[in-house]
Design an enzyme around this catalytic site. Structure first.
Site, PDB file in Angstrom:
ATOM      1  N   GLY A 155       0.829  -1.214   0.000  1.00  0.00           N
ATOM      2  CA  GLY A 155       0.000   0.000   0.000  1.00  0.00           C
ATOM      3  C   GLY A 155       0.857   1.255   0.000  1.00  0.00           C
ATOM      4  N   ALA A 156       1.848   1.276  -0.899  1.00  0.00           N
ATOM      5  CA  ALA A 156       2.871   2.333  -0.803  1.00  0.00           C
ATOM      6  C   ALA A 156       2.713   3.447  -1.833  1.00  0.00           C
ATOM      7  CB  ALA A 156       4.262   1.710  -0.910  1.00  0.00           C
ATOM      8  N   SER A 157       1.598   3.492  -2.549  1.00  0.00           N
ATOM      9  CA  SER A 157       1.481   4.536  -3.578  1.00  0.00           C
ATOM     10  C   SER A 157       1.167   5.900  -2.969  1.00  0.00           C
ATOM     11  CB  SER A 157       0.409   4.158  -4.601  1.00  0.00           C
ATOM     12  OG  SER A 157      -0.857   4.130  -3.982  1.00  0.00           O
ATOM     13  N   ARG A 158       0.703   5.917  -1.711  1.00  0.00           N
ATOM     14  CA  ARG A 158       0.381   7.217  -1.091  1.00  0.00           C
ATOM     15  C   ARG A 158       0.495   7.109   0.437  1.00  0.00           C
ATOM     16  NH1 ARG A 158      -6.267   7.085  -1.660  1.00  0.00           N
ATOM     17  NH2 ARG A 158      -6.579   6.201   0.421  1.00  0.00           N
ATOM     18  N   TYR A 173     -12.432  -2.100  12.406  1.00  0.00           N
ATOM     19  CA  TYR A 173     -11.057  -1.620  12.215  1.00  0.00           C
ATOM     20  C   TYR A 173     -10.215  -1.928  13.455  1.00  0.00           C
ATOM     21  CZ  TYR A 173      -7.270   1.738  11.162  1.00  0.00           C
ATOM     22  OH  TYR A 173      -6.046   2.334  10.921  1.00  0.00           O
ATOM     23  N   ASN A 232       1.781  -2.550   5.424  1.00  0.00           N
ATOM     24  CA  ASN A 232       1.193  -1.227   5.675  1.00  0.00           C
ATOM     25  C   ASN A 232      -0.207  -1.067   5.068  1.00  0.00           C
ATOM     26  OD1 ASN A 232       1.341   1.924   5.941  1.00  0.00           O
ATOM     27  ND2 ASN A 232       1.017   1.543   3.749  1.00  0.00           N
ATOM     28  N   LYS A 283      -6.915  -4.318  13.713  1.00  0.00           N
ATOM     29  CA  LYS A 283      -5.617  -3.775  14.144  1.00  0.00           C
ATOM     30  C   LYS A 283      -5.126  -4.456  15.416  1.00  0.00           C
ATOM     31  CE  LYS A 283      -4.600  -0.768  10.932  1.00  0.00           C
ATOM     32  NZ  LYS A 283      -3.593  -1.139   9.935  1.00  0.00           N
TER      33      LYS A 283
HETATM   34  P1  NAD Z   1      -4.115   5.647   2.900  1.00  0.00           P
HETATM   35  O1  NAD Z   1      -5.553   5.340   2.669  1.00  0.00           O
HETATM   36  O2  NAD Z   1      -3.570   6.926   2.414  1.00  0.00           O
HETATM   37  O3  NAD Z   1      -3.179   4.461   2.359  1.00  0.00           O
HETATM   38  C1  NAD Z   1      -3.521   3.128   2.446  1.00  0.00           C
HETATM   39  C2  NAD Z   1      -2.931   2.438   1.246  1.00  0.00           C
HETATM   40  O4  NAD Z   1      -3.244   1.026   1.306  1.00  0.00           O
HETATM   41  C3  NAD Z   1      -3.526   2.973  -0.064  1.00  0.00           C
HETATM   42  O5  NAD Z   1      -2.504   3.202  -0.981  1.00  0.00           O
HETATM   43  C4  NAD Z   1      -4.429   1.826  -0.523  1.00  0.00           C
HETATM   44  O6  NAD Z   1      -4.600   1.761  -1.914  1.00  0.00           O
HETATM   45  C5  NAD Z   1      -3.671   0.621   0.010  1.00  0.00           C
HETATM   46  N1  NAD Z   1      -4.515  -0.560   0.071  1.00  0.00           N
HETATM   47  C6  NAD Z   1      -5.751  -0.662   0.623  1.00  0.00           C
HETATM   48  N2  NAD Z   1      -6.238  -1.897   0.421  1.00  0.00           N
HETATM   49  C7  NAD Z   1      -5.281  -2.585  -0.275  1.00  0.00           C
HETATM   50  C8  NAD Z   1      -5.199  -3.907  -0.780  1.00  0.00           C
HETATM   51  N3  NAD Z   1      -6.203  -4.752  -0.636  1.00  0.00           N
HETATM   52  N4  NAD Z   1      -4.066  -4.282  -1.430  1.00  0.00           N
HETATM   53  C9  NAD Z   1      -3.028  -3.413  -1.585  1.00  0.00           C
HETATM   54  N5  NAD Z   1      -3.062  -2.134  -1.137  1.00  0.00           N
HETATM   55  C10 NAD Z   1      -4.180  -1.727  -0.492  1.00  0.00           C
HETATM   56  O7  NAD Z   1      -3.940   5.516   4.479  1.00  0.00           O
HETATM   57  P2  NAD Z   1      -2.673   5.686   5.420  1.00  0.00           P
HETATM   58  O8  NAD Z   1      -3.087   6.634   6.480  1.00  0.00           O
HETATM   59  O9  NAD Z   1      -1.441   5.955   4.640  1.00  0.00           O
HETATM   60  O10 NAD Z   1      -2.640   4.214   6.081  1.00  0.00           O
HETATM   61  C11 NAD Z   1      -1.510   3.351   6.017  1.00  0.00           C
HETATM   62  C12 NAD Z   1      -1.615   2.351   7.155  1.00  0.00           C
HETATM   63  O11 NAD Z   1      -1.559   3.064   8.409  1.00  0.00           O
HETATM   64  C13 NAD Z   1      -2.937   1.584   7.187  1.00  0.00           C
HETATM   65  O12 NAD Z   1      -2.712   0.254   7.588  1.00  0.00           O
HETATM   66  C14 NAD Z   1      -3.734   2.321   8.252  1.00  0.00           C
HETATM   67  O13 NAD Z   1      -4.727   1.500   8.825  1.00  0.00           O
HETATM   68  C15 NAD Z   1      -2.638   2.690   9.220  1.00  0.00           C
HETATM   69  N6  NAD Z   1      -2.978   3.782  10.125  1.00  0.00           N
HETATM   70  C16 NAD Z   1      -3.280   5.019   9.650  1.00  0.00           C
HETATM   71  C17 NAD Z   1      -3.602   6.043  10.546  1.00  0.00           C
HETATM   72  C18 NAD Z   1      -3.947   7.433  10.108  1.00  0.00           C
HETATM   73  O14 NAD Z   1      -4.391   8.234  10.947  1.00  0.00           O
HETATM   74  N7  NAD Z   1      -3.755   7.815   8.857  1.00  0.00           N
HETATM   75  C19 NAD Z   1      -3.626   5.770  11.915  1.00  0.00           C
HETATM   76  C20 NAD Z   1      -3.308   4.494  12.359  1.00  0.00           C
HETATM   77  C21 NAD Z   1      -2.977   3.503  11.451  1.00  0.00           C
END
Ligand code: NAD
Length: 243
Positions: free
Chosen positions: A8-11, A152, A87, A156
């Site tokens: 999930g590293a594109s963003r 969620y 991730n 987690k």
């Molecule tokens: P985001 O939505 O920007 O990025 C998540 C990425 O995961 C996206 O690129 C998405 O396309 C990819 N993804 C989703 N489902 C997928 C699949 N089935 N296969 C491959 N890729 C997939 O969110 P983020 O905030 O960058 O989240 C990254 C990680 O951090 C996640 O696991 C999220 O639960 C965790 N997280 C985020 C926060 C926050 O506040 N942003 C807090 C706690 C944990």
């Protein structure tokens, strides 16, 4: 070549983690599911900026066959994966009474099957090399529990159990497994919240600011480093003192 796979590293956080590892001289495999252009652009940018091999690899983390194919491609193009960052994730907010079975399954599959599928493919190579670091991205809601996020928070919390158990099992093989629990981090994932909710979350954070993807990426890079060789099975909160 020392290769890192970030799912999930594109963003968002994943993109920042990929960037951090590239800046440290690692070859980086950027996994994406749908955002091909963003993943390719990131790979090109990292190769140009840091002069390291990088590639964008499509796979849905829920799909074991796609993950198998992806890991084989990464191995043949970038070399054996010595660091895996699980991730990829999704987030939705719903009252428990409104959650459907599909919502529940999709959430658990993305986070738990995702960790399982990727780790399953990467681990045998780490075991044969007697070295490897696996870092799983959980969440503070997996520790504290989040209202309107039972699915969620459950997923987690599962990642924390996965981390602690696997850490014990593979420690004799020289592999460290840890997890990072971010607090409220400014990414697209927060788009589900209105401004008022975000302000409230910021006020509840002891450091009085929301986290950045860099805050998380630095913690991940530390856990992957030699300096963290004696740390395994740890749950590292990166939440600005939220709790
Ligand atoms: P985001 O939505 O920007 O990025 C998540 C990425 O995961 C996206 O690129 C998405 O396309 C990819 N993804 C989703 N489902 C997928 C699949 N089935 N296969 C491959 N890729 C997939 O969110 P983020 O905030 O960058 O989240 C990254 C990680 O951090 C996640 O696991 C999220 O639960 C965790 N997280 C985020 C926060 C926050 O506040 N942003 C807090 C706690 C944990």
């Amino acid at each position: 070549m020392n290769t890192v796979l970030v799912t999930g590293a594109s963003r968002g956080i994943g993109k920042e983690i990929a960037t951090e590892f590239a800046s440290l001289g690692y070859a980086v495999a950027i996994n994406y599911n749908k955002s091909k252009d963003a993943a390719n652009t990131l790979a090109m940018h990292l190769m140009k900026e840091y002069k390291v091999p990088c590639g964008a690899y499509k796979a849905d983390v829920k799909n074991p066959l796609e993950i198998k194919t992806m890991v084989e491609s990464v191995k043949s193009e970038l070399g054996s994966i010595i660091i895996l960052v699980n991730n990829a994730g999704i987030s939705t907010q719903k009252m428990f009474t409104d959650l459907t079975g599909e919502d529940w399954k999709e959430m658990l599959a993305t986070h738990l099957d995702g960790c399982f599928n990727c780790t399953k493919e990467v681990l045998p190579h780490m075991i044969s090399r007697k070295h490897g670091k696996i870092i799983n991205i959980s969440s503070m809601w997996g520790v504290a529990g989040g209202s309107c996020e039972v699915h969620y928070s459950t997923a987690k919390a599962g990642i924390i159990g996965f981390t602690k158990s696997l850490a014990k099992e593979v420690a004799p093989s020289g592999i460290n497994v840890n997890c990072v629990c971010p607090g409220v981090i400014k990414t697209d994932m927060l788009n589900i919240f209105d401004e008022n909710t975000l302000n409230n979350l910021q006020q509840q954070t002891s450091l009085k600011r929301l986290g950045t993807p860099t805050d998380v990426a630095k913690a991940v890079a530390f856990l992957a480093s030699k300096e963290a060789d004696y740390i395994t099975g740890a749950v590292l909160n990166v939440n600005g003192g939220f709790f």
